[in-house]
Write a protein that holds these residues in place. Structure first.
Motif, PDB file in Angstrom:
ATOM      1  N   HIS A  16       0.862  -1.179   0.000  1.00  0.00           N
ATOM      2  CA  HIS A  16       0.000   0.000   0.000  1.00  0.00           C
ATOM      3  C   HIS A  16       0.900   1.231   0.000  1.00  0.00           C
ATOM      4  O   HIS A  16       1.828   1.322   0.807  1.00  0.00           O
ATOM      5  CB  HIS A  16      -0.901  -0.032   1.246  1.00  0.00           C
ATOM      6  CG  HIS A  16      -1.861   1.092   1.351  1.00  0.00           C
ATOM      7  ND1 HIS A  16      -2.862   1.303   0.433  1.00  0.00           N
ATOM      8  CD2 HIS A  16      -1.961   2.098   2.258  1.00  0.00           C
ATOM      9  CE1 HIS A  16      -3.545   2.377   0.786  1.00  0.00           C
ATOM     10  NE2 HIS A  16      -3.009   2.883   1.885  1.00  0.00           N
ATOM     11  N   ASN A  17       0.635   2.156  -0.894  1.00  0.00           N
ATOM     12  CA  ASN A  17       1.451   3.379  -1.033  1.00  0.00           C
ATOM     13  C   ASN A  17       2.932   3.051  -1.212  1.00  0.00           C
ATOM     14  O   ASN A  17       3.806   3.734  -0.682  1.00  0.00           O
ATOM     15  CB  ASN A  17       1.279   4.303   0.185  1.00  0.00           C
ATOM     16  CG  ASN A  17      -0.142   4.825   0.308  1.00  0.00           C
ATOM     17  OD1 ASN A  17      -0.887   4.850  -0.669  1.00  0.00           O
ATOM     18  ND2 ASN A  17      -0.500   5.231   1.504  1.00  0.00           N
ATOM     19  N   GLU A  53      -6.666   2.958   7.676  1.00  0.00           N
ATOM     20  CA  GLU A  53      -7.079   3.150   6.292  1.00  0.00           C
ATOM     21  C   GLU A  53      -8.451   2.529   6.072  1.00  0.00           C
ATOM     22  O   GLU A  53      -8.780   1.511   6.669  1.00  0.00           O
ATOM     23  CB  GLU A  53      -6.038   2.482   5.383  1.00  0.00           C
ATOM     24  CG  GLU A  53      -6.050   2.919   3.952  1.00  0.00           C
ATOM     25  CD  GLU A  53      -5.554   4.337   3.740  1.00  0.00           C
ATOM     26  OE1 GLU A  53      -6.273   5.097   3.063  1.00  0.00           O
ATOM     27  OE2 GLU A  53      -4.477   4.691   4.246  1.00  0.00           O
ATOM     28  N   PHE A  55     -10.960   0.778   3.335  1.00  0.00           N
ATOM     29  CA  PHE A  55     -10.988   0.082   2.053  1.00  0.00           C
ATOM     30  C   PHE A  55     -12.421  -0.301   1.744  1.00  0.00           C
ATOM     31  O   PHE A  55     -13.082  -0.956   2.541  1.00  0.00           O
ATOM     32  CB  PHE A  55     -10.114  -1.182   2.092  1.00  0.00           C
ATOM     33  CG  PHE A  55      -8.646  -0.904   2.236  1.00  0.00           C
ATOM     34  CD1 PHE A  55      -7.884  -0.492   1.151  1.00  0.00           C
ATOM     35  CD2 PHE A  55      -8.026  -1.054   3.468  1.00  0.00           C
ATOM     36  CE1 PHE A  55      -6.531  -0.232   1.296  1.00  0.00           C
ATOM     37  CE2 PHE A  55      -6.674  -0.798   3.621  1.00  0.00           C
ATOM     38  CZ  PHE A  55      -5.924  -0.387   2.522  1.00  0.00           C
ATOM     39  N   ASP A  59     -12.231  -1.282  -3.923  1.00  0.00           N
ATOM     40  CA  ASP A  59     -10.784  -1.019  -3.900  1.00  0.00           C
ATOM     41  C   ASP A  59     -10.017  -2.323  -4.081  1.00  0.00           C
ATOM     42  O   ASP A  59     -10.358  -3.339  -3.477  1.00  0.00           O
ATOM     43  CB  ASP A  59     -10.363  -0.381  -2.574  1.00  0.00           C
ATOM     44  CG  ASP A  59     -10.998   0.983  -2.353  1.00  0.00           C
ATOM     45  OD1 ASP A  59     -11.389   1.612  -3.343  1.00  0.00           O
ATOM     46  OD2 ASP A  59     -11.088   1.407  -1.182  1.00  0.00           O
ATOM     47  N   VAL A  61      -6.323  -4.179  -3.618  1.00  0.00           N
ATOM     48  CA  VAL A  61      -5.024  -4.071  -2.961  1.00  0.00           C
ATOM     49  C   VAL A  61      -4.187  -5.292  -3.334  1.00  0.00           C
ATOM     50  O   VAL A  61      -4.720  -6.359  -3.614  1.00  0.00           O
ATOM     51  CB  VAL A  61      -5.145  -3.966  -1.416  1.00  0.00           C
ATOM     52  CG1 VAL A  61      -5.765  -2.662  -1.014  1.00  0.00           C
ATOM     53  CG2 VAL A  61      -5.897  -5.124  -0.833  1.00  0.00           C
TER      54      VAL A  61
END
Length: 187
Positions: A16-17, A53, A55, A59, A61
């Motif tokens: 993530h990110n 976060e 979700f 979304d 991931v």
């Protein structure tokens, strides 16, 4: 492997990110207005920072699978911990800071699991429980009730834990390594 945001489970490692995170806590929320979502508490695998976060099911991931290998702890020298792969006998060195304060629980010959991502170690899992000797503890104060009063004790590795009044210096106790807490007196 891509998964939907609502399929994340505690213990899953996700990208993530641009960083690797492990899902620590998860709560599914269905607000009265708008779509449902998963509120996920994430912990960064490399630096330990936390992130909350949301979700939604739409979304996507990236779920990451970590390679887990058995290593044996050999020794500590110059702020580095040396481990040996039990299959290939290759040795790796990890900085003491990488393992964190739980490095104090490492004992010669102890088996640990090293989690590897793309050939790079990113985590060390110690056994859940270790047996250690109590180096020093305070004497019992008469009149205290045994049910509610614990006393501080310093273990042979320098870690401080709270123990019941009947534990004395020289006793061996079982300590939970994740919570750093007394479990029971060793047999």
């Amino acid at each position: 492997m891509k998964i939907n945001g609502n399929e994340i489970r505690p213990g899953n490692v996700i990208q993530h990110n641009g960083e690797l995170w492990v899902a620590v806590k998860l709560q599914h929320v269905k607000p009265g207005k708008g779509g449902a979502f998963a509120q996920v508490e994430l912990k960064n695998l490399l630096n330990g920072s936390k992130l909350n976060e949301r979700f939604r099911s739409a979304d996507k991931v990236e779920r990451v699978r970590l390679e887990q290998r058995d290593y044996q702890f050999l020794y500590e020298a110059d702020n580095a911990l040396t481990f040996m792969d039990t299959e290939t006998y290759d040795q790796i060195e990890l900085q003491t800071d990488f393992v964190g304060e739980r490095a104090a629980f490492l004992q010669d010959g102890m088996m640990v699991v090293v989690e590897i991502h793309e050939g790079k170690p990113i985590g060390v899992r110690l056994p859940d429980q270790v047996t250690l000797e109590v180096s020093e503890t305070e004497p019992v104060v008469k009149g205290q009730t045994a049910a509610s009063s614990n006393k501080p004790a310093i273990l042979e590795n320098g870690i401080r834990v709270m123990v019941p009044p009947f534990v004395e210096a020289g006793d061996k106790i079982v300590v939970e390594t994740n919570e750093v807490a007394y479990l029971k007196r060793a047999d």
